[in-house]
Design an enzyme around this catalytic site. Sequence first.
Site, PDB file in Angstrom:
ATOM      1  N   HIS A  35      28.108 -33.481 -14.967  1.00  0.00           N
ATOM      2  CA  HIS A  35      29.043 -32.820 -14.040  1.00  0.00           C
ATOM      3  C   HIS A  35      30.068 -32.050 -14.873  1.00  0.00           C
ATOM      4  CE1 HIS A  35      32.156 -32.207 -11.047  1.00  0.00           C
ATOM      5  NE2 HIS A  35      31.238 -32.436 -10.122  1.00  0.00           N
ATOM      6  N   SER A  53      32.480 -26.547  -3.206  1.00  0.00           N
ATOM      7  CA  SER A  53      33.160 -26.373  -1.911  1.00  0.00           C
ATOM      8  C   SER A  53      32.203 -26.203  -0.727  1.00  0.00           C
ATOM      9  CB  SER A  53      34.148 -25.202  -1.975  1.00  0.00           C
ATOM     10  OG  SER A  53      35.143 -25.464  -2.962  1.00  0.00           O
ATOM     11  N   LYS A 103      33.496 -38.859  -6.505  1.00  0.00           N
ATOM     12  CA  LYS A 103      34.414 -38.792  -7.661  1.00  0.00           C
ATOM     13  C   LYS A 103      35.270 -40.065  -7.732  1.00  0.00           C
ATOM     14  CE  LYS A 103      34.461 -33.835  -7.233  1.00  0.00           C
ATOM     15  NZ  LYS A 103      34.932 -32.587  -7.759  1.00  0.00           N
ATOM     16  N   ASN A 130      29.207 -36.599  -3.852  1.00  0.00           N
ATOM     17  CA  ASN A 130      29.856 -37.095  -5.069  1.00  0.00           C
ATOM     18  C   ASN A 130      31.291 -37.475  -4.716  1.00  0.00           C
ATOM     19  OD1 ASN A 130      30.973 -37.523  -7.586  1.00  0.00           O
ATOM     20  ND2 ASN A 130      30.994 -35.353  -8.163  1.00  0.00           N
ATOM     21  N   GLY A 186      35.962 -27.834  -5.930  1.00  0.00           N
ATOM     22  CA  GLY A 186      37.263 -28.345  -5.514  1.00  0.00           C
ATOM     23  C   GLY A 186      38.308 -27.263  -5.305  1.00  0.00           C
ATOM     24  N   GLU A 206      26.331 -25.711 -10.142  1.00  0.00           N
ATOM     25  CA  GLU A 206      27.700 -25.833  -9.648  1.00  0.00           C
ATOM     26  C   GLU A 206      28.614 -24.874 -10.409  1.00  0.00           C
ATOM     27  OE1 GLU A 206      28.420 -29.811  -7.613  1.00  0.00           O
ATOM     28  OE2 GLU A 206      28.757 -30.156  -9.736  1.00  0.00           O
ATOM     29  N   GLU A 221      33.119 -31.796 -14.713  1.00  0.00           N
ATOM     30  CA  GLU A 221      34.329 -32.562 -15.054  1.00  0.00           C
ATOM     31  C   GLU A 221      34.058 -33.452 -16.265  1.00  0.00           C
ATOM     32  OE1 GLU A 221      34.954 -34.132 -11.120  1.00  0.00           O
ATOM     33  OE2 GLU A 221      35.408 -32.107 -10.425  1.00  0.00           O
TER      34      GLU A 221
HETATM   35  C1  PEP Z   1      31.401 -31.688  -6.952  1.00  0.00           C
HETATM   36  O1  PEP Z   1      32.169 -32.577  -7.193  1.00  0.00           O
HETATM   37  O2  PEP Z   1      30.296 -31.670  -7.498  1.00  0.00           O
HETATM   38  C2  PEP Z   1      31.788 -30.634  -6.002  1.00  0.00           C
HETATM   39  C3  PEP Z   1      30.952 -29.657  -5.784  1.00  0.00           C
HETATM   40  O3  PEP Z   1      33.026 -30.770  -5.405  1.00  0.00           O
HETATM   41  P1  PEP Z   1      33.573 -29.945  -4.128  1.00  0.00           P
HETATM   42  O4  PEP Z   1      32.475 -29.970  -3.095  1.00  0.00           O
HETATM   43  O5  PEP Z   1      34.785 -30.665  -3.705  1.00  0.00           O
HETATM   44  O6  PEP Z   1      33.829 -28.548  -4.589  1.00  0.00           O
END
Ligand code: PEP
Length: 253
Positions: free
Chosen positions: A98, A216, A11, A9, A176, A170, A100
Amino acid sequence: MRKKIVAGNWKMHTNIREGVALASAIDKAVEKSEIKSEIGIIIAPPLTHLSLINQVINDERVCLAAQNCSSESKGAFTGEVSAKMLHSVGVKAVIVGHSERRAYYGETDEILTKKIKSVIENSMLPIFCCGEVLEQREKGIHFELVKSQIENALFGFTSEEYSKIIIAYEPVWAIGTGKTASSAQAQEMHEFIRKTVESKFGKDLAENTTILYGGSVKASNAKELFSQKDVDGGLVGGASLDADEFLEIIKSF
Ligand code: PEP
């Protein structure tokens, strides 16, 4: 048998030149490497890049995804992009819900159900995200919370529709932040998600559901996470912006 998948992803990162270069680098690396045939690879670049990136991907194994779509199919919805439009530029999967989007754009379970429906109707795979925030984990209500996200957004689908859905767990506190759920925490929740799915759609569909872990994920922790029985791969944010790192993650299976 359920599919193993690594999805990136991106973003809101990269301009068109950087995005095309990144997609080409991933595509070439996948073409050259001996990645097991059963592993699916997905990249979700920003919306503006999709059409062009679709033209630079040669390897059939790299599948193009969008990060979002409209819950509506067409009409006066300024700034929105429908699932049908995404499909028309070569998109094969769409990330839906997601954290976000839930947090910054007020996406409710009801909206997410509509988006998923639209994605399925347009012959694409929805990647449905769920997960708790830190406060909910600390209060010990994370299982309840994830269960309600799944029940509310997914339980209205028929088995046929449900069979197209990929789930991504997640934990929001791990996105992040550099903090990863331990492999035991990930396995525990993935097993719980599979049981939740089984209660509605039965054992076969539950066993065939791909459940990705996101939060992460990087090359240094992917092997341990992906070795868990119910973890079928990862939804990767930051680390998917580096072709070499992303490839290492894919090779962690
Ligand atoms: C994500 O954007 O779904 C995500 C898991 O980001 P990151 O791997 O940077 O934590």
